[in-house]
Design an enzyme around this catalytic site. Sequence first.
Site, short mmCIF file in Angstrom:
data_model
loop_
_atom_site.label_atom_id
_atom_site.label_comp_id
_atom_site.label_asym_id
_atom_site.label_seq_id
_atom_site.Cartn_x
_atom_site.Cartn_y
_atom_site.Cartn_z
N GLU A 185 66.22 38.26 83.95
CA GLU A 185 66.99 38.27 82.71
C GLU A 185 66.47 37.29 81.64
O GLU A 185 67.21 36.44 81.15
CB GLU A 185 68.47 38.00 83.01
N GLU A 194 69.98 46.63 91.29
CA GLU A 194 71.36 46.12 91.38
C GLU A 194 72.34 47.24 91.06
O GLU A 194 73.31 47.05 90.32
CB GLU A 194 71.57 44.93 90.44
#
Length: 383
Positions: free
Chosen positions: A160, A265
């Site tokens: 991220e 995810e």
Amino acid sequence: MNKRNLFLLLAVVSLIAACSGSKKTVSSSSGEPTLKEAYKNDFMIGAALSAEQIEEKEPNAAALVPQQFNAVTPENIMKAEIIHPEWDRYNFDLADKIAEYGKKHNIKVNGHTLIWHSQLPAYARNIKDVDSFKTFFNDHITTIASRYNGKIDSWDVVNEALEEDGTMRKSVFLNKLGENFVTEAFRLAEKAAPNTELYYNDYNIEQPKKRAGTITLIKKIQAAGIRIDGVGIQGHWHVGRVPFKEIEESILEYSALGMKVMFTELDIEVLPRNFQGADVSQRVASNPELDPYVNGLPDSVQNQLALDYENLFKLFLKHKDKITRVTFWGVNDGQSWLNGWPVRGRTNYPLLFDRQYKPKPAYYKVIALKTNTGAGESAKKPF
Ligand code: G3I
């Protein structure tokens, strides 16, 4: 019978009991393949594990995970806050356990994650001086990646690092080390873990602007002559709004750069939310209107969830030559982080197994795509 065998027997019995209310069992001996069996020639099927699941303290998960999945990712225990809680102290207890878990069950382990702005220990967030921050950064990556070299299979090296518009996220790493910190992280990881695959992992990177930012990052690492093996599209999506077109474009574009493409995810949430993504700092106040399914999921939503998963796996199968792994962010609905984010204490239903570890309609749709039972035929082609 010794205590351990008795425990295992009870685990298996309770799993069978848990599954008995569903129309089919998920036992690999029933003739019906499990997820990992059904997709064994296509891509790995993974799940994120909590600390309790890694320690095999949850009997249902202890039986179900090795049966259904051939890849695992620790949901939290390899994050800096836990594995490196103080400047000069590491805590490898649980991380060692997931490496052993993988070996014991012949399951691939993906390390998550070396560099992430969230779940950083307070001492790291508060380092003022750039040289000290560089020392933390170098030691953190080198110590952890070298310890697990050859013991786990891959790392989400950086997690991220991008904003939604594709620019670099305004994080402590950018602030202290500048834009090159991502390339530098991969350089350190490559040196410390030559036998481990190295990935960049992020959410919403199927979306055009963030995808362009990701492509720039990947090209920069490659231009520096540093190894990056793949990209993890996290896949935190919303029922009825899965961005199929953007997902397909992303598979093609990342793969064209030589990247292994993974969905790392995956979950599809069913509760109201007015923004996309998975920024853990975003919070919304609780309100009963935002938690409409405390007493169960209506059939209409359950069916849409199953349809979304079916169409998603159809798309994954179409590009199975480019996709190496699809990992769910959790094993069952009760464990999902989406019960606590962005609103605390909700009842969400984003995965393939319910709170009793029973397979949901979405599970059967995903399996049916590989067993030609016809259960998959209802899906309209969304892409
Ligand atoms: O360990 C403490 C425990 O000691 C304490 O009693 C408890 C009280 O709240 O908190 C526990 O820590 C929680 C931790 O999960 C472990 O359960 C944190 O509060 C909680 O914020 C943390 O949430 C995790 C989240 O990342 C935040 O970092 C979620 O479980 C985890 O699923 C989520 O995972 C992230 C991926 O790493 C990156 N991509 C997005 C994804 C979802 O946010």
